[in-house]
Design a protein around this motif. Structure first.
Motif, PDB file in Angstrom:
ATOM      1  N   GLN A  44      36.695  12.909 -33.243  1.00 53.72           N
ATOM      2  CA  GLN A  44      37.200  11.710 -33.918  1.00 53.72           C
ATOM      3  C   GLN A  44      36.776  11.680 -35.385  1.00 53.72           C
ATOM      4  O   GLN A  44      37.591  11.414 -36.279  1.00 53.72           O
ATOM      5  CB  GLN A  44      36.688  10.456 -33.202  1.00 53.72           C
ATOM      6  CG  GLN A  44      37.297  10.238 -31.826  1.00 53.72           C
ATOM      7  CD  GLN A  44      36.665   9.057 -31.113  1.00 53.72           C
ATOM      8  OE1 GLN A  44      35.535   8.670 -31.422  1.00 53.72           O
ATOM      9  NE2 GLN A  44      37.390   8.483 -30.168  1.00 53.72           N
ATOM     10  N   ARG A  45      35.507  11.945 -35.636  1.00 48.54           N
ATOM     11  CA  ARG A  45      34.997  11.909 -37.017  1.00 48.54           C
ATOM     12  C   ARG A  45      35.633  13.000 -37.861  1.00 48.54           C
ATOM     13  O   ARG A  45      35.964  12.783 -39.038  1.00 48.54           O
ATOM     14  CB  ARG A  45      33.478  12.044 -37.014  1.00 48.54           C
ATOM     15  CG  ARG A  45      32.744  10.878 -36.348  1.00 48.54           C
ATOM     16  CD  ARG A  45      31.248  11.105 -36.371  1.00 48.54           C
ATOM     17  NE  ARG A  45      30.730  11.110 -37.735  1.00 48.54           N
ATOM     18  CZ  ARG A  45      29.523  11.573 -38.078  1.00 48.54           C
ATOM     19  NH1 ARG A  45      28.725  12.063 -37.136  1.00 48.54           N
ATOM     20  NH2 ARG A  45      29.132  11.531 -39.324  1.00 48.54           N
ATOM     21  N   ALA A  46      35.851  14.167 -37.262  1.00 47.51           N
ATOM     22  CA  ALA A  46      36.483  15.266 -37.997  1.00 47.51           C
ATOM     23  C   ALA A  46      37.919  14.912 -38.366  1.00 47.51           C
ATOM     24  O   ALA A  46      38.383  15.204 -39.483  1.00 47.51           O
ATOM     25  CB  ALA A  46      36.454  16.544 -37.154  1.00 47.51           C
ATOM     26  N   LEU A  47      38.640  14.265 -37.467  1.00 55.00           N
ATOM     27  CA  LEU A  47      40.023  13.876 -37.747  1.00 55.00           C
ATOM     28  C   LEU A  47      40.089  12.818 -38.840  1.00 55.00           C
ATOM     29  O   LEU A  47      40.992  12.850 -39.694  1.00 55.00           O
ATOM     30  CB  LEU A  47      40.683  13.344 -36.472  1.00 55.00           C
ATOM     31  CG  LEU A  47      41.141  14.412 -35.479  1.00 55.00           C
ATOM     32  CD1 LEU A  47      41.449  13.780 -34.127  1.00 55.00           C
ATOM     33  CD2 LEU A  47      42.362  15.152 -36.008  1.00 55.00           C
ATOM     34  N   MET A  48      39.149  11.880 -38.824  1.00 59.15           N
ATOM     35  CA  MET A  48      39.107  10.858 -39.872  1.00 59.15           C
ATOM     36  C   MET A  48      38.909  11.500 -41.245  1.00 59.15           C
ATOM     37  O   MET A  48      39.593  11.157 -42.213  1.00 59.15           O
ATOM     38  CB  MET A  48      37.967   9.861 -39.597  1.00 59.15           C
ATOM     39  CG  MET A  48      38.139   9.034 -38.340  1.00 59.15           C
ATOM     40  SD  MET A  48      39.461   7.827 -38.504  1.00 59.15           S
ATOM     41  CE  MET A  48      39.287   6.942 -36.947  1.00 59.15           C
ATOM     42  N   SER A  49      38.001  12.440 -41.323  1.00 61.56           N
ATOM     43  CA  SER A  49      37.737  13.116 -42.598  1.00 61.56           C
ATOM     44  C   SER A  49      38.896  14.010 -43.001  1.00 61.56           C
ATOM     45  O   SER A  49      39.277  14.069 -44.170  1.00 61.56           O
ATOM     46  CB  SER A  49      36.447  13.948 -42.491  1.00 61.56           C
ATOM     47  OG  SER A  49      35.327  13.121 -42.291  1.00 61.56           O
TER      48      SER A  49
END
Length: 340
Positions: A44-49
């Protein structure tokens, strides 16, 4: 005496919802590794970035080289709603560039993306349609959508989807219709679009009228437009307060009235006088479409008889500042004043 206070808050420039980017050209390889991890929070965090990172056009080509698209395609089937939504959003950003649209074909993105059309979450469906609509602006991708037999599915979504998504679907179909319209005609698209002409949203109304105009490029489309009785609704839209609605309604009538049946249907629906009023509209697209529609109507004896009394009014368009309107007015006058 000064002291220190231990705070549980993150530093002001640290966002816990996003992964920290690696420096320089190591950013994308690290993001790609994190996209493929089994840890949900990391994905999730990787997709946000990644979504923010891709908004810089310089990063699109590098992302394609690193295999980001393949990773995103795999994540479209993830069990987590946030992962599916952000994956579709990333693909939409990629599709906003020509090199990204080509990647949709290279990496076979169209079919996996279409599986999200029936997702239970509205936001996932919205961004899957946005990604496909953005990609369909490329002729080759539009051809890929047609070959994947998605046009009938998109047509059916116009009936069932939320209004916000419905507008996106109509846009995607518009780009597909530039390539091929038969699949839509065979699946009742004309009747569905005709039903949208009375929609409360101007965004839906003008898109429906525009798509009817697209379908009427072929003879079968013109005949179907008459059969589903959309002319009455189009004539009403000629008086709409929205400029785009008036322009596309006039354009649809222009296309339908190429045939004799279409001419008489428009005359019976009372299209002539509203079209005449639109020749003085403030929008150039409205003026040119209405003049072209009047030209078609003047080819019918009844239409010519009525327009012969309005020649002076049409002549005022000869001094229009836009050359294409002057040309349309000249052709209209030539047709109206024609004598056997």
């Amino acid at each position: 005496m000064a002291g220190t206070k231990i705070s549980a808050k993150y530093p002001p420039l640290i966002d816990p919802a996003r992964t920290t980017l690696a420096y320089g050209n190591r950013a994308l390889p690290r993001l790609n590794r994190e996209l493929r991890t089994d840890v949900l929070l990391t994905r999730q965090r990787a997709l946000m970035s990644l979504c923010d990172y891709l908004h810089d056009p310089e990063h699109i080509a590098a992302a394609l080289r690193q295999g980001i698209v393949q990773s995103l395609v795999c994540l479209l089937s993830d069990e987590d709603m946030t992962v599916r939504f952000k994956s579709a959003e990333c693909l939409q950003v990629i599709a906003s560039h020509a090199i990204g649209r080509q990647a949709f074909l290279t990496h076979k993105v169209i079919q996996p993306l279409s599986t999200l059309f029936d997702d239970s979450e509205d936001v996932v469906r919205k961004y899957s349609h946005l990604a496909l609509e953005m990609a369909s602006r490329s002729v080759s991708v539009a051809e890929g959508i047609i070959e994947a037999k998605l046009v009938p599915i998109l047509v059916s979504k116009v009936k069932t989807e939320l209004d916000e998504i419905k507008a996106i679907v109509l846009d995607a179909l518009h780009f597909c219709f530039k390539v091929h319209v038969q699949d839509a005609l065979d699946n009742g698209a004309m009747a569905i679009f005709a039903g949208c002409l009375n929609h409360e949203s101007a965004a839906i109304r003008y898109r429906a009228a525009r798509n009817i105009m697209d379908l009427c490029v072929v003879l079968e489309g013109k005949n179907q437009a008459v059969e589903v009785k959309c002319m009455d609704s189009l004539v009403v839209l000629l008086k709409d307060t929205n400029t785009d609605v008036r322009a596309n309604a006039a354009g649809a009538i222009m296309s339908i009235t190429i045939t004799t049946k279409g001419k008489y249907t428009a005359l019976e629906a009372g299209a002539l006088w509203p079209l005449l009023e639109l020749t003085e509209d403030g929008n150039s697209e409205v003026r040119v479409n209405s003049l072209k529609a009047l030209t078609s109507l003047s080819e019918a004896p009844e239409g010519r008889k009525a327009l012969l009394e309005q020649v002076e009014r049409i002549k005022t368009r000869l001094s229009d500042p836009i050359p294409v309107i002057v040309k349309a007015a000249e052709i209209a006058l030539k047709t109206i004043l024609w004598k056997p």
